[in-house]
Design a protein around this motif. Structure first.
Motif, mmCIF file in Angstrom:
data_model
loop_
_atom_site.group_PDB
_atom_site.id
_atom_site.type_symbol
_atom_site.label_atom_id
_atom_site.label_comp_id
_atom_site.label_asym_id
_atom_site.label_seq_id
_atom_site.Cartn_x
_atom_site.Cartn_y
_atom_site.Cartn_z
ATOM 1 N N ALA A 97 0.831 -1.202 0.000
ATOM 2 C CA ALA A 97 0.000 0.000 0.000
ATOM 3 C C ALA A 97 0.865 1.252 0.000
ATOM 4 N N THR A 98 0.248 2.377 -0.341
ATOM 5 C CA THR A 98 0.883 3.686 -0.221
ATOM 6 C C THR A 98 0.347 4.363 1.036
ATOM 7 N N LEU A 99 1.241 4.972 1.809
ATOM 8 C CA LEU A 99 0.839 5.704 3.010
ATOM 9 C C LEU A 99 0.936 7.212 2.747
ATOM 10 N N ILE A 100 -0.175 7.905 2.945
ATOM 11 C CA ILE A 100 -0.192 9.367 2.887
ATOM 12 C C ILE A 100 -0.336 9.862 4.321
ATOM 13 N N HIS A 101 0.651 10.612 4.777
ATOM 14 C CA HIS A 101 0.737 10.995 6.188
ATOM 15 C C HIS A 101 0.973 12.494 6.276
ATOM 16 N N TYR A 102 0.374 13.132 7.278
ATOM 17 C CA TYR A 102 0.506 14.583 7.429
ATOM 18 C C TYR A 102 1.481 14.921 8.548
ATOM 19 N N SER A 103 2.365 15.863 8.246
ATOM 20 C CA SER A 103 3.304 16.337 9.254
ATOM 21 C C SER A 103 3.152 17.854 9.396
ATOM 22 N N THR A 104 4.162 18.518 9.894
ATOM 23 C CA THR A 104 3.976 19.870 10.412
ATOM 24 C C THR A 104 5.156 20.797 10.156
ATOM 25 N N ASP A 105 4.860 22.095 10.113
ATOM 26 C CA ASP A 105 5.898 23.125 10.071
ATOM 27 C C ASP A 105 6.750 23.119 11.341
ATOM 28 N N TYR A 106 6.244 22.524 12.412
ATOM 29 C CA TYR A 106 6.958 22.550 13.687
ATOM 30 C C TYR A 106 8.192 21.645 13.716
ATOM 31 N N VAL A 107 8.490 20.954 12.605
ATOM 32 C CA VAL A 107 9.761 20.220 12.532
ATOM 33 C C VAL A 107 10.934 21.190 12.346
ATOM 34 N N PHE A 108 10.637 22.455 12.019
ATOM 35 C CA PHE A 108 11.683 23.464 11.841
ATOM 36 C C PHE A 108 11.761 24.385 13.062
ATOM 37 N N ASP A 109 12.911 25.074 13.200
ATOM 38 C CA ASP A 109 13.068 25.951 14.363
ATOM 39 C C ASP A 109 12.572 27.370 14.116
ATOM 40 N N GLY A 110 12.251 27.702 12.851
ATOM 41 C CA GLY A 110 11.662 28.996 12.560
ATOM 42 C C GLY A 110 12.645 30.148 12.483
ATOM 43 N N THR A 111 13.941 29.856 12.398
ATOM 44 C CA THR A 111 14.940 30.937 12.385
ATOM 45 C C THR A 111 15.318 31.381 10.972
ATOM 46 N N LYS A 112 14.899 30.633 9.962
ATOM 47 C CA LYS A 112 15.212 31.004 8.579
ATOM 48 C C LYS A 112 14.411 32.245 8.175
ATOM 49 N N ASP A 113 14.993 33.096 7.311
ATOM 50 C CA ASP A 113 14.319 34.325 6.894
ATOM 51 C C ASP A 113 13.377 34.116 5.708
ATOM 52 N N ALA A 114 13.491 32.974 5.040
ATOM 53 C CA ALA A 114 12.687 32.684 3.846
ATOM 54 C C ALA A 114 11.843 31.430 4.093
ATOM 55 N N PRO A 115 10.908 31.133 3.199
ATOM 56 C CA PRO A 115 10.140 29.891 3.358
ATOM 57 C C PRO A 115 11.049 28.662 3.350
ATOM 58 N N TYR A 116 10.702 27.691 4.160
ATOM 59 C CA TYR A 116 11.483 26.455 4.249
ATOM 60 C C TYR A 116 11.194 25.540 3.064
ATOM 61 N N SER A 117 12.257 24.939 2.520
ATOM 62 C CA SER A 117 12.098 23.891 1.506
ATOM 63 C C SER A 117 12.146 22.531 2.191
ATOM 64 N N GLU A 118 11.765 21.512 1.444
ATOM 65 C CA GLU A 118 11.733 20.154 2.002
ATOM 66 C C GLU A 118 13.115 19.668 2.418
ATOM 67 N N ASP A 119 14.155 20.219 1.797
ATOM 68 C CA ASP A 119 15.524 19.769 2.070
ATOM 69 C C ASP A 119 16.207 20.527 3.203
#
Length: 294
Positions: A97-119
């Motif tokens: 099967a394929t799993l579709i799972h939701y995660s969160t912006d809270y995996v980042f520390d929020g110190t970057k000045d621009a939008p976060y990329s997946e990498d």
């Protein structure tokens, strides 16, 4: 894959799960389970349910989302946000099967000045973010076909969320002090569900397990644009309360102490989602007006 694939959806009494039941209709045999039917804290039950239903796709919006409570309830947050997704992923790998799972912006520390990329490097600042990151890592390690969809600032017309809190307090108090130095993208639960269904429809139309495998990975999955909590509140009041709206006073997060530290910047870049699936997510304020017009 048979003509009517089984799509298993967890947490259907939650704000995203409820919308997924509606959005996924017509794409297959949708089995929606609430906590009474599938308690994600019971890992044996999770295995049994997946083996009994033999889904082609598992969609998992269920999570421990009480961000502040998680600071003192770490074991249960980890069970629901890390261990249950690991079991779902292991069972998805086992049955193809394929799993579709939701995660969160809270995996980042929020110190970057621009939008976060997946990498970008993750660095969660609270238990909720840390356990959600553990869930991401467990799914990736399982080897199953998967989409991990990181979203942010989820709201809707049911459950507990900022929109409903503002609508309630806005009619009870003449003035509200609202954090103005945290930036993100308020995302309607229906936006999440509808965009998910578009991806599922693409995958089912491909009739090919390799389609999912080639696209497996993490995607940022929010409404487009950004605002502060203060800006979000002002938009809610303007659309819903008009002249009856309370006075909104912008404050720094430091004036509103809570147990769990929040990232100052929760903006997520949506380019990978658009390039891979051709999805253009709606502007946060357009979606808010749609939600409030119902």
């Amino acid at each position: 894959m048979d003509k009517k694939p089984t799509i298993l959806v967890t947490g259907v009494s939650g704000q995203v799960g409820y919308e997924l039941l509606r959005s996924l209709q017509g794409l297959g045999r949708v089995i929606g389970l609430d906590r009474a039917a599938l308690d994600l804290a019971d890992l044996g039950c999770v295995r049994d349910v997946v083996r009994a239903t033999k889904p082609a796709i598992i969609v998992n919006p269920a999570a421990y989302t009480a961000v502040d409570k998680a600071e003192s309830d770490e074991a249960m947050a980890r069970r629901l946000n890390a261990e249950a997704p690991r079991v779902l992923a292991e069972e998805a790998a086992r049955c193809g099967a394929t799993l579709i799972h939701y995660s969160t912006d809270y995996v980042f520390d929020g110190t970057k000045d621009a939008p976060y990329s997946e990498d970008d490097a993750t660095n969660p600042q609270n238990v909720y973010g840390a356990t959600k990151l553990e869930g991401e890592q467990a799914i990736t390690a399982s080897g199953c076909s998967h989409l991990i969809l990181r979203t942010s600032w989820v709201y809707g017309r049911r459950g507990k969320n900022f929109l409903l809190t503002m609508l309630k307090l806005g009619t009870e108090r003449p003035e509200l002090r609202i954090v103005a130095d945290q930036i993100g993208a308020p995302t309607w639960s229906r936006t999440i569900a509808d965009a998910t269904s578009h991806i599922v429809a693409q995958g089912l139309a491909a009739h090919d397990a390799a389609w999912w495998a080639q696209r497996s990975g993490i995607y940022h999955f929010t409404a487009s644009g950004s605002t502060s909590w203060y800006g979000f509140a002002q938009a809610i009041f303007a659309s819903a309360l008009g002249e009856l709206a309370p006075k909104a006073v912008p404050i720094p997060a430091s004036d509103y102490p809570v147990p769990a530290k929040r990232p100052a910047n929760s903006r997520l870049a949506l380019g990978k989602l658009n390039q891979t699936f051709g999805l253009s997510m709606p502007a946060w304020d357009d979606a808010l007006r749609l939600c409030l017009s119902e």
